[in-house]
Enzyme design. Structure first.
Site, short mmCIF file in Angstrom:
data_model
loop_
_atom_site.label_atom_id
_atom_site.label_comp_id
_atom_site.label_asym_id
_atom_site.label_seq_id
_atom_site.Cartn_x
_atom_site.Cartn_y
_atom_site.Cartn_z
N SER A 267 -2.48 -8.57 -8.94
CA SER A 267 -3.64 -9.37 -8.57
C SER A 267 -4.94 -8.59 -8.64
O SER A 267 -6.02 -9.17 -8.77
CB SER A 267 -3.46 -9.95 -7.16
OG SER A 267 -3.34 -8.90 -6.22
N SER B 263 3.33 5.71 -5.96
CA SER B 263 3.30 6.21 -4.58
C SER B 263 1.85 6.42 -4.15
O SER B 263 0.98 5.61 -4.45
CB SER B 263 4.12 7.49 -4.48
OG SER B 263 4.12 8.00 -3.17
N TYR C 177 1.24 3.92 6.68
CA TYR C 177 1.17 3.75 5.22
C TYR C 177 1.80 4.96 4.52
O TYR C 177 2.61 4.82 3.61
CB TYR C 177 -0.28 3.58 4.79
CG TYR C 177 -0.49 3.60 3.29
CD1 TYR C 177 -0.15 2.50 2.52
CD2 TYR C 177 -1.03 4.72 2.66
CE1 TYR C 177 -0.34 2.51 1.14
CE2 TYR C 177 -1.22 4.74 1.29
CZ TYR C 177 -0.88 3.63 0.53
OH TYR C 177 -1.05 3.65 -0.83
N LYS D 143 5.18 5.18 2.02
CA LYS D 143 5.14 5.72 0.66
C LYS D 143 5.99 6.98 0.53
O LYS D 143 6.57 7.24 -0.53
CB LYS D 143 3.69 6.01 0.25
CG LYS D 143 2.86 4.76 -0.04
CD LYS D 143 3.39 4.02 -1.25
CE LYS D 143 2.46 2.92 -1.71
NZ LYS D 143 2.96 2.25 -2.94
#
Length: 249
Positions: A10, A126, A140, A144
């Site tokens: 997107s 990543s 976050y 990752k």
């Protein structure tokens, strides 16, 4: 022509990667939660499919509709900067469900066909936040880092089947939605104890003269992983990511 399936198209790295591979003659399956045909120029080599990495049925439909895939790029993900103490449990779960478990789910849907054909490439995107301790991105970063560990083991497991696996590690890209827009909306910015640290981190990012990452750094790293069998397992994308990876050893 080879065919690539990319998640999270997107905006940001996913959308730019779809454009790059289209420009270079590939068949592209661009997937996103809410398909928008205006995002990419019309092309006979483009298919835009609905895919939500947290929805198993959505993944299965998209993979079936896509047909045989030569390269999978797991790019879909998001981040919300927040002190660990102030991160709501629902947000923590959402980060792992999208960034980690979503990556796993798409791999599990695509890999059987690659294994049976004894050919293919999987590229997981990543983050350079995994390379050093940083405040305000703990959840976050953890989601990752889990992708990193998963990808390392996946590369060992799939090597006998002729399936290459690579980890692309982008640095901070201010031009992306996360890099440019997330930090002004930090959770905890009104908290009396955390506010000073948050203000300091935001100011450091705003005033930094250190190199950052361009979207083209990431798309070219993904291209290299997809097309060059001699490319390394880990590919840092962006001057800052390269420097941090060198520091991390």
């Amino acid at each position: 022509m080879p065919r690539i399936l990319i998640t999270g198209c997107s905006s940001g790295f996913g959308l730019a990667t779809a454009r790059l591979f289209l420009d270079r003659g590939w068949d592209v399956v661009a997937t996103l939660r809410k398909p928008d045909p205006t995002l990419l120029p019309p092309s006979e080599r483009l298919r835009m499919l609905q895919l939500d990495v947290t929805d198993a049925a959505s993944i299965a439909r998209a993979v079936e509709a896509a047909g045989p895939i030569d390269v999978l790029v797991n790019n879909a993900g998001f981040g919300v900067p927040s002190p660990i103490e102030l991160t709501e449990p629902d947000m923590a779960r959402a980060l792992f469900e999208t960034n980690t478990l979503g990556t796993l789910a798409v791999i599990q849907a695509v890999l059987p066909a690659l294994r049976q054909r004894r050919a293919g490439v999987i590229v997981n995107v990543s983050s350079s936040t995994t390379l050093k301790p940083l405040p305000l991105v703990g959840l976050y970063r953890a989601s990752k880092a889990a992708v990193n560990a998963l990808t390392e083991s996946l590369a060992e497991e799939t090597r006998p089947f002729g399936v290459r696996v690579h980890l692309v590690i982008p640095g901070r890209a201010p031009e992306t939605q996360f890099g440019n827009n997330a930090f002004p909306h930090l959770r905890g910015s009104e908290h009396p104890d955390y506010a000073p640290m948050i203000a300091r981190v935001v100011a450091q990012m705003r005033d930094s003269t250190e190199p950052t990452t361009q979207t083209s750094d990431v798309t070219e790293a993904i291209w290299r992983a997809a097309t060059d069998a001699t490319s390394p397992f880990r590919i840092a994308a962006g001057a800052d990511a390269v420097a941090w990876m060198a520091e991390a050893g």
